[in-house]
Scaffold this motif. Structure first.
Motif, PDB file in Angstrom:
ATOM      1  N   MET A 162       0.856  -1.196   0.000  1.00 36.45           N
ATOM      2  CA  MET A 162       0.000   0.000   0.000  1.00 36.45           C
ATOM      3  C   MET A 162       0.889   1.243   0.000  1.00 36.45           C
ATOM      4  O   MET A 162       1.837   1.324   0.774  1.00 36.45           O
ATOM      5  N   ASN A 163       0.550   2.184  -0.861  1.00 39.46           N
ATOM      6  CA  ASN A 163       1.307   3.436  -0.843  1.00 39.46           C
ATOM      7  C   ASN A 163       0.484   4.527  -0.152  1.00 39.46           C
ATOM      8  O   ASN A 163      -0.623   4.287   0.332  1.00 39.46           O
ATOM      9  N   VAL A 164       1.046   5.729  -0.116  1.00 44.09           N
ATOM     10  CA  VAL A 164       0.422   6.789   0.669  1.00 44.09           C
ATOM     11  C   VAL A 164      -0.952   7.183   0.108  1.00 44.09           C
ATOM     12  O   VAL A 164      -1.868   7.520   0.869  1.00 44.09           O
ATOM     13  N   ALA A 165      -1.125   7.115  -1.221  1.00 44.81           N
ATOM     14  CA  ALA A 165      -2.410   7.503  -1.812  1.00 44.81           C
ATOM     15  C   ALA A 165      -3.519   6.528  -1.385  1.00 44.81           C
ATOM     16  O   ALA A 165      -4.621   6.947  -1.000  1.00 44.81           O
ATOM     17  N   TYR A 208      -3.417   4.656   1.252  1.00 42.08           N
ATOM     18  CA  TYR A 208      -3.552   4.824   2.709  1.00 42.08           C
ATOM     19  C   TYR A 208      -4.529   5.958   3.023  1.00 42.08           C
ATOM     20  O   TYR A 208      -5.451   5.800   3.839  1.00 42.08           O
ATOM     21  N   ALA A 215      -2.486  -8.892  -2.174  1.00 45.42           N
ATOM     22  CA  ALA A 215      -1.076  -8.621  -2.485  1.00 45.42           C
ATOM     23  C   ALA A 215      -0.154  -9.370  -1.524  1.00 45.42           C
ATOM     24  O   ALA A 215       0.924  -9.819  -1.918  1.00 45.42           O
ATOM     25  N   ALA A 264       6.995   6.634   1.174  1.00 46.39           N
ATOM     26  CA  ALA A 264       5.558   6.722   0.884  1.00 46.39           C
ATOM     27  C   ALA A 264       5.147   5.773  -0.229  1.00 46.39           C
ATOM     28  O   ALA A 264       3.964   5.597  -0.499  1.00 46.39           O
ATOM     29  N   ALA A 265       6.122   5.153  -0.901  1.00 46.11           N
ATOM     30  CA  ALA A 265       5.824   4.261  -2.020  1.00 46.11           C
ATOM     31  C   ALA A 265       5.309   2.913  -1.511  1.00 46.11           C
ATOM     32  O   ALA A 265       5.342   2.638  -0.309  1.00 46.11           O
ATOM     33  N   HIS A 282       3.466   2.602   4.884  1.00 48.05           N
ATOM     34  CA  HIS A 282       2.040   2.278   4.946  1.00 48.05           C
ATOM     35  C   HIS A 282       1.752   0.787   4.849  1.00 48.05           C
ATOM     36  O   HIS A 282       0.616   0.363   5.039  1.00 48.05           O
ATOM     37  N   TYR A 289       1.680  14.379   1.097  1.00 49.90           N
ATOM     38  CA  TYR A 289       0.888  14.021  -0.093  1.00 49.90           C
ATOM     39  C   TYR A 289      -0.234  15.034  -0.302  1.00 49.90           C
ATOM     40  O   TYR A 289      -0.484  15.484  -1.418  1.00 49.90           O
TER      41      TYR A 289
END
Lengths: 109, 250
Positions: free
Chosen positions: A1-4, A6, A74, B196-197, B202, B235
């Motif tokens: 999972m990436n920040v977006a 999240y 995933a 952040a990737a 996360h 972000y």
């Protein structure tokens, strides 16, 4: 999972918290006042407010659930990130479609 | 353990495949697990492979799995971990075994690098040294994360590392958080983009195994939680994560 993802998952959860409270309050009201399904449909039919409320609820739940499913796939399935993205997007779209179908049944004649 | 003069020691022998061999090692006062391993190599089987350097809990070289838990062996007393005069010692989990008790820590340090673990100077040697107020919030936050010795115990204890080959891991992310709070560092934006990737902060499930097992009593979970907040704010202000790093095939 990436920040977006999240942020999308947390934000959709935050949106759903008050909606769940309203939804449960409606359930309690309906059961305590013996409101039948026919009574409910008579009240919600044609209501733009209830249509918007439950359509937004369906959108938030579909987004939130799809991201969670994506993470499980995933990590725990052999699909890999790309396969998990595709499967989760399909799951989210199907969930949203079913949600909109339910909303339509609630408000359309 | 009292009443016996020998310890029954099971040591992993082999590579990814192998088995535990049992050795009898004399009990000594104040004996550490590393002392036991060293005794086996020096007196019973010189082909035993293991790794250590300082013997005093500074270098982070000697971590192994002791009775199922990842530990720094040089600071783990036999008297505290032996069960009925027995002890089982294996290589760290979540890392490929080179031989016996020695693991290949390449992935661990590559992820440390990928998380932006290297200090990026913002001044030259000709500039004034930047004064950092010890009581400043950023210095205190860095303080809480700074004593990592890169022993790999948290990495071996982490469920997310076990499930997700791309996850950077607690040590790398803890290091990134300490540098995010370093006023002298100039790599902040790139570092936040890196963590952040996908596979970054996360991905952490907040199981807190890293905090539970860290021999330095650090709390990488708290560092990771702080990185989640910091990257989320970045972000929302327009910063974008780096494309997912190339990880090993699942």
């Amino acid at each position: 999972m990436n920040v977006a993802l999240y942020i999308a998952q947390r934000a959709s959860a935050a949106v759903m918290v008050p909606m769940i409270a309203v939804h449960i309050a409606v359930i309690f009201y309906a059961t305590r006042h013996a409101v039948t399904a026919a009574d409910i449909l008579a009240r919600t039919g044609g209501s733009l407010g209830w249509a918007a409320f439950y359509a937004a609820f369906a959108a938030a739940a579909s987004l939130h659930g799809a991201i969670g499913i994506r993470n499980i796939l995933a990590e725990w399935s052999p699909l890999g990130d790309r396969g998990a993205n595709i499967a989760a997007a399909a799951f989210g779209a199907a969930l949203f479609g079913l949600g909109l179908r339910a909303v339509a049944a609630l408000v359309l004649p | 353990m009292s009443g016996t003069s020998e310890l029954e020691v099971s040591l992993w022998r082999g590579g990814e495949t192998g088995r535990y061999h049992v050795y009898a090692v004399p009990l000594r006062q104040s004996q550490t697990v590393l002392d036991v391993v060293t005794y086996v190599q020096r007196h019973l089987d010189p082909t035993l492979a293991y790794r250590f350097a300082c013997r005093v809990g500074v270098c982070g070289s000697c971590a192994m799995t002791v009775n199922g838990r990842p530990r720094w062996t040089c600071r783990t007393a036999v008297a505290k971990v032996a069960e009925n005069g027995r002890i089982e010692i294996g290589p760290l989990e979540n890392l490929p075994v080179i031989k016996d008790l020695a693991t290949d820590m390449s992935a661990f340090f590559e992820k440390w690098r990928d998380a932006g673990g290297a200090f990026v100077p913002s001044r030259t040697r000709h500039d004034e040294i930047e004064a950092i107020a010890p009581a400043s919030p950023a210095r205190r936050a860095a303080d809480a994360a700074i004593e990592c010795i890169n022993c790999g115990v948290c990495y071996a204890a982490c469920d997310t590392v076990r499930w997700n080959a791309n996850f950077l891991g607690p040590a790398a992310l803890n290091r990134a958080w300490s540098l995010v709070n370093d006023a002298r560092d100039g790599g902040g934006a790139d570092r936040l983009a890196a963590v952040a990737a996908g596979g970054g902060c996360h991905a952490c499930h907040t199981h807190q195994s890293c905090r539970e097992h860290c021999p330095q009593a650090l709390n990488p979970t708290a560092s990771i939680a702080s990185l989640k907040r910091r990257t989320a704010l970045a972000y929302l202000r327009g910063a974008r994560p780096r494309a997912q790093r190339d990880g090993p095939a699942k």
